[in-house]
Design a protein around this motif. Structure first.
Motif, PDB file in Angstrom:
ATOM      1  N   TRP A 139       0.846  -1.196   0.000  1.00 27.36           N
ATOM      2  CA  TRP A 139       0.000   0.000   0.000  1.00 27.36           C
ATOM      3  C   TRP A 139       0.882   1.247   0.000  1.00 27.36           C
ATOM      4  O   TRP A 139       1.798   1.383   0.812  1.00 27.36           O
ATOM      5  CB  TRP A 139      -0.914  -0.020   1.221  1.00 27.36           C
ATOM      6  CG  TRP A 139      -1.826   1.156   1.289  1.00 27.36           C
ATOM      7  CD1 TRP A 139      -1.757   2.182   2.176  1.00 27.36           C
ATOM      8  CD2 TRP A 139      -2.925   1.438   0.431  1.00 27.36           C
ATOM      9  NE1 TRP A 139      -2.766   3.080   1.915  1.00 27.36           N
ATOM     10  CE2 TRP A 139      -3.497   2.654   0.849  1.00 27.36           C
ATOM     11  CE3 TRP A 139      -3.490   0.774  -0.665  1.00 27.36           C
ATOM     12  CZ2 TRP A 139      -4.595   3.221   0.227  1.00 27.36           C
ATOM     13  CZ3 TRP A 139      -4.588   1.344  -1.290  1.00 27.36           C
ATOM     14  CH2 TRP A 139      -5.131   2.547  -0.851  1.00 27.36           C
ATOM     15  N   THR A 140       0.600   2.166  -0.930  1.00 28.92           N
ATOM     16  CA  THR A 140       1.410   3.380  -1.079  1.00 28.92           C
ATOM     17  C   THR A 140       0.804   4.601  -0.394  1.00 28.92           C
ATOM     18  O   THR A 140       1.414   5.659  -0.366  1.00 28.92           O
ATOM     19  CB  THR A 140       1.596   3.736  -2.569  1.00 28.92           C
ATOM     20  OG1 THR A 140       0.315   4.112  -3.106  1.00 28.92           O
ATOM     21  CG2 THR A 140       2.199   2.592  -3.346  1.00 28.92           C
ATOM     22  N   GLY A 141      -0.385   4.460   0.111  1.00 25.16           N
ATOM     23  CA  GLY A 141      -1.108   5.593   0.680  1.00 25.16           C
ATOM     24  C   GLY A 141      -2.242   6.029  -0.225  1.00 25.16           C
ATOM     25  O   GLY A 141      -3.228   6.598   0.220  1.00 25.16           O
ATOM     26  N   THR A 142      -2.108   5.715  -1.532  1.00 28.70           N
ATOM     27  CA  THR A 142      -3.157   6.058  -2.500  1.00 28.70           C
ATOM     28  C   THR A 142      -3.513   4.892  -3.409  1.00 28.70           C
ATOM     29  O   THR A 142      -4.462   4.970  -4.172  1.00 28.70           O
ATOM     30  CB  THR A 142      -2.729   7.246  -3.391  1.00 28.70           C
ATOM     31  OG1 THR A 142      -1.509   6.908  -4.056  1.00 28.70           O
ATOM     32  CG2 THR A 142      -2.534   8.505  -2.562  1.00 28.70           C
ATOM     33  N   GLY A 143      -2.748   3.836  -3.371  1.00 25.37           N
ATOM     34  CA  GLY A 143      -2.962   2.681  -4.241  1.00 25.37           C
ATOM     35  C   GLY A 143      -1.952   1.598  -3.901  1.00 25.37           C
ATOM     36  O   GLY A 143      -1.336   1.616  -2.840  1.00 25.37           O
ATOM     37  N   TRP A 144      -1.754   0.669  -4.824  1.00 25.77           N
ATOM     38  CA  TRP A 144      -0.872  -0.475  -4.596  1.00 25.77           C
ATOM     39  C   TRP A 144       0.318  -0.439  -5.533  1.00 25.77           C
ATOM     40  O   TRP A 144       0.219   0.003  -6.666  1.00 25.77           O
ATOM     41  CB  TRP A 144      -1.643  -1.776  -4.811  1.00 25.77           C
ATOM     42  CG  TRP A 144      -2.712  -1.967  -3.790  1.00 25.77           C
ATOM     43  CD1 TRP A 144      -4.037  -1.647  -3.934  1.00 25.77           C
ATOM     44  CD2 TRP A 144      -2.568  -2.488  -2.476  1.00 25.77           C
ATOM     45  NE1 TRP A 144      -4.721  -1.956  -2.791  1.00 25.77           N
ATOM     46  CE2 TRP A 144      -3.841  -2.474  -1.873  1.00 25.77           C
ATOM     47  CE3 TRP A 144      -1.487  -2.975  -1.745  1.00 25.77           C
ATOM     48  CZ2 TRP A 144      -4.058  -2.921  -0.575  1.00 25.77           C
ATOM     49  CZ3 TRP A 144      -1.719  -3.430  -0.457  1.00 25.77           C
ATOM     50  CH2 TRP A 144      -2.983  -3.396   0.121  1.00 25.77           C
ATOM     51  N   SER A 145       1.455  -0.944  -5.057  1.00 28.70           N
ATOM     52  CA  SER A 145       2.680  -1.022  -5.850  1.00 28.70           C
ATOM     53  C   SER A 145       3.323  -2.387  -5.635  1.00 28.70           C
ATOM     54  O   SER A 145       3.173  -2.990  -4.572  1.00 28.70           O
ATOM     55  CB  SER A 145       3.659   0.077  -5.417  1.00 28.70           C
ATOM     56  OG  SER A 145       4.915  -0.085  -6.053  1.00 28.70           O
ATOM     57  N   ARG A 146       4.047  -2.846  -6.612  1.00 31.89           N
ATOM     58  CA  ARG A 146       4.804  -4.095  -6.478  1.00 31.89           C
ATOM     59  C   ARG A 146       6.174  -3.845  -5.854  1.00 31.89           C
ATOM     60  O   ARG A 146       6.923  -4.771  -5.625  1.00 31.89           O
ATOM     61  CB  ARG A 146       4.951  -4.758  -7.850  1.00 31.89           C
ATOM     62  CG  ARG A 146       3.654  -5.365  -8.324  1.00 31.89           C
ATOM     63  CD  ARG A 146       3.733  -5.895  -9.749  1.00 31.89           C
ATOM     64  NE  ARG A 146       2.532  -6.601 -10.115  1.00 31.89           N
ATOM     65  CZ  ARG A 146       1.381  -6.020 -10.449  1.00 31.89           C
ATOM     66  NH1 ARG A 146       1.294  -4.698 -10.449  1.00 31.89           N
ATOM     67  NH2 ARG A 146       0.327  -6.736 -10.776  1.00 31.89           N
ATOM     68  N   ARG A 147       6.480  -2.595  -5.577  1.00 26.13           N
ATOM     69  CA  ARG A 147       7.792  -2.220  -5.029  1.00 26.13           C
ATOM     70  C   ARG A 147       7.654  -1.826  -3.559  1.00 26.13           C
ATOM     71  O   ARG A 147       6.960  -0.870  -3.244  1.00 26.13           O
ATOM     72  CB  ARG A 147       8.375  -1.046  -5.807  1.00 26.13           C
ATOM     73  CG  ARG A 147       8.642  -1.353  -7.270  1.00 26.13           C
ATOM     74  CD  ARG A 147       8.993  -0.103  -8.062  1.00 26.13           C
ATOM     75  NE  ARG A 147       9.873   0.801  -7.368  1.00 26.13           N
ATOM     76  CZ  ARG A 147      11.206   0.803  -7.498  1.00 26.13           C
ATOM     77  NH1 ARG A 147      11.785  -0.048  -8.312  1.00 26.13           N
ATOM     78  NH2 ARG A 147      11.933   1.657  -6.824  1.00 26.13           N
TER      79      ARG A 147
END
Length: 98
Positions: free
Chosen positions: A17-25
């Motif tokens: 979780w990035t705070g606004t969406g999802w990332s693979r990193r």
């Protein structure tokens, strides 16, 4: 610091979780503070993530570092074969699995 992680529903990839969406990193992951459980429930209910859970992490100059070895390994990608290691910055690698 608390991070929210889980698996991408369509691909099974580990996501953060990035705070606004999802990332693979994992480097993109944001501290969820006290709202992590609510985000996890909401995102799982919306079917954007499978099995979300909160983990402890430490902030480093290179980005967050999961506290537990299990989650550090998850952040690196498959361990079965070295050539399958997740390379989020490599466009060719991402295209091959898309």
């Amino acid at each position: 610091m608390k991070l929210l992680t889980g698996n991408d529903l369509p691909t099974g990839d580990v996501i953060w979780w990035t705070g606004t969406g999802w990332s693979r990193r994992v480097e993109d992951a944001a501290d969820t503070a006290a709202g992590g459980e609510d985000v996890a429930r909401s995102e799982e209910h919306a079917r954007r993530v499978n099995g979300p859970y909160l983990i402890d992490a430490t902030a480093t100059p290179a980005g967050p570092r999961p506290a537990h070895i299990k989650d550090r390994i998850r952040a690196l990608g498959p361990t079965v074969r070295p050539d399958l290691t997740l390379r989020p910055g490599d466009a060719a690698a991402l295209a091959a699995v898309a």
